[in-house]
Design a protein around this motif. Structure first.
Motif: not given
Ligand code: G6P
Ligand code: ZN
Length: 611
Positions: A449-466
């Motif tokens: 799920i985290l991988a799917a929400k973080n495909t753009d390396p230029s954007k800040p990391l979407v973490g568990v809490a988000d």
């Protein structure tokens, strides 16, 4: 005259020097031992009890006899035997191998080191290539799950059938009945012990072999079919992503290393407590030998993630990793954390169900989901939105397995393959790839799920809490906590429960501390698949604002009784979603104590553990 020596020296060695290998069956006279009734998850007892004369043997023979009476082809069958590596694991395995030979089993499968996690055992039974031989009839899992291990701690044994799931009640009842009448057991005591340390095929005699295979092989292969490992690897390549996984010195270590280091290239130090130990680290370890992934016991992980055992943020020397997780002794449980953030098991289930489309196994659509009754109702809301069938079952994974195996019975429009996700408040989550909860699956689900929400390396990391907070913003938050009262006098606990049941009808409609009880009952489950009815599955009190509390006696304890009190308060998306769960449910806890008269009945003023 000289005695004729065999012409072939090998024949000479075999005849006179090698230990005698005999398939001769010894019948040992025994008598019933009281208390061999399997609980929520197999038979658990003090290790010394298991080491006592005939204790293990009586139970194993009772299983074989029950299987034969059910028509299972034990003779000529393949059987899997392994455990979580706790004290007495290897000794028990050698005994079971010899008893299996006596029962007519022709092949025993064992994980290297005698190790298999509970979900891996399920995967092995379901998917391991029988290599021309018979497919397995089932397997013995040697584990007492998260209970401490050691000669003065706990040991356990559980039988899983050919579907890879825990034996159904019908079978465990039969096994128990056999333990009350057993008069003898059979064992091939002339067989040597088998070396379990490395993969090998040990042909012990004509028609009997023990195959030792790498313990991670089948489970990892199956998980690779469920998840997109490539996508998860990309997440690990992000500079702003880091993780820590605590195997708590249980069986998960080898699996964790194979997956996080071997597959994803995680940074050194990402896997902690990754060496299986017979006592899970023992009393002097940070977890005090409790390989149980929760805020109280996963001490090292929780501190590394920047929380205290109440789930409150603490100062850390450096920023915590972005993702943290842990497993219990037999690795079917999981705990999910973000940086200074704890995700409750009930929320974790709801989030995974809501995001199931990120997981390749569920690409075609999730057909159904389920939770155990005491698990928070967060998943119900997701199921409603997705428009998929939802089930509420009693505590215990076997109820989920029944639904998954039901094929067309419960899901008239589904083929027998049922994409299914289910979970429990007790840190268990899993899917239909196996018939056990799966600690590694839950972690990979989150990573996917985290991988799917973080495909753009230029954007800040979407973490568990988000991810969790976005979920609450959409569905509202089911604030939740569980109080455990361990080692309570059994009779007192039962009296308390009975008194509450008697009081329930009178309490409906009454208001306590400003909260009105809208309904109250004892949970009873009618299995839509096999028509069986499970009574006495927990006392429920529901309030007019959607809050509830539930009382249950644990089915996995070894000493006395453990009372579990489950507390839940729903707050809609428009309410305050950022409070601390333990604070929010405290007033509800006070009402529960008042209604149950727990202090009067048990003398306990504080819970032993809050999770
Ligand atoms: C085991 C079972 C679970 C169950 C848990 C809690 O882990 O596999 O299905 O939820 O025990 O059981 P208890 O009866 O102690 O609450
Ligand atoms: Zn477990």
């Amino acid at each position: 005259a000289l005695k004729a020596r065999p012409a072939n020296p090998l024949e000479f060695i075999g005849k006179y020097l090698l230990p005698k290998v005999s398939m001769e069956v010894t019948t040992v006279v025994t008598k019933p031992i009281a208390g061999q009734k399997p609980g929520t998850s197999g038979l658990r007892q003090k290790t010394r009890t298991f080491m006592g004369e005939s204790y293990l043997q009586n139970f194993v023979q009772s299983v074989f006899d029950a299987l034969v009476s059910e028509g299972v082809a034990v003779k000529g069958g393949t059987l899997c035997v392994s455990g979580d590596g706790r004290y007495f694991n290897s000794t028990a395995i050698q005994i079971i191998i010899k008893m299996a030979a006596a029962a007519g089993v022709t092949r025993v499968w064992c994980g290297t080191g005698g190790l298999l996690s509970t979900p891996a055992m399920s995967a092995v039974i379901r998917t391991r290539d029988p290599a021309g031989g018979a497919a397995p009839i089932g397997g013995f899992i040697l584990s007492a799950s998260h209970n401490p291990g050691g000669i003065d701690e706990d040991f356990g044994i559980k039988y899983n059938g050919e579907n890879g799931g825990p034996a159904p009640e019908k079978l465990t009842d039969k096994i128990y009945k056999n333990t009350t009448t057993i008069a003898e057991y059979k064992i091939c005591s002339g067989l040597p012990d088998v070396a379990l340390d490395a993969p090998a095929k040990h042909k012990l005699a004509d028609g009997f072999e023990v195959v030792v295979f790498p313990c991670v092989e089948d489970h990892v292969a199956l998980l690779k079919k469920v998840f997109d490992f490539g996508a998860i690897k990309k997440l690990f390549e992000r500079k702003d992503f880091s993780m820590i996984y605590d195997s708590m010195n249980g069986v998960q270590g080898p699996y964790a290393k194979a997956i996080f280091y071997g597959e994803f290239g995680a940074a050194p130090g990402s896997c902690i407590n990754a060496e299986p130990k017979e006592d899970f680290g023992g009393h002097d370890s940070p977890s005090h030998g409790h390989a149980d992934p929760n805020l109280t016991h996963a001490v090292e992980l929780v501190a590394a993630m920047g929380l205290n055992k109440m789930g409150l943020p603490i100062e850390t020397p450096k920023p915590p990793p972005s993702f943290g997780a842990a497993a219990d002794g037999d690795a079917d449980r999981n705990m999910i954390m973000g940086s200074k953030f704890f995700c409750s098991p009930s929320d974790s289930l709801a989030v995974i169900v809501a995001n199931a489309q990120c997981i390749p196994w569920y690409k075609g659509g999730l057909k159904a989901c389920a939770r155990s009754m005491p698990t928070s109702m967060a998943t119900d809301l997701v199921a409603k939105k997705l428009g998929i069938p939802f089930f509420e079952v009693p505590t215990g994974w076997k109820f989920f397995g029944n639904l998954m195996d039901s094929g067309s019975a419960a899901f008239p429009n589904s083929p027998s393959y049922i994409p299914f996700i289910c979970g429990e408040e007790s840190f268990g989550t899993g899917g239909d790839h196996v018939r056990e909860k799966d600690g590694m699956w839950a972690v990979l689900a989150w990573l996917q799920i985290l991988a799917a929400k973080n495909t753009d390396p230029s954007k800040p990391l979407v973490g568990v809490a988000d991810v969790v907070m976005a979920h609450w913003a959409e569905y509202g938050r089911n604030y939740y906590a569980r109080y455990d009262y361990d080692g309570v006098d059994k009779a007192a606990a039962e009296k308390m429960m009975a008194a509450m049941v008697a009081e329930q009808p009178k309490l409906i409609g009454t208001t306590i501390n400003g909260m009105t009880i809208s309904s109250a009952d004892m949970f009873e489950y009618n299995d839509s698949v096999d028509g069986s009815i499970s009574k006495n599955q927990g006392i429920r009190f529901m309030f007019s604002d959607g809050s509830r509390f539930v009382f249950r006696l644990s089915g996995t304890g070894v000493v006395g009784a453990t009372i579990r009190l489950y507390l839940e308060k729903y707050t809609p998306p428009t309410g305050d979603l950022s409070l601390h769960a333990f604070d929010v449910i405290k007033p509800l806890g006070e009402i529960a104590l008042q209604v149950s008269k727990l202090v009067e009945f048990t003398g306990r003023t504080e819970p032993s553990v809050i999770t």
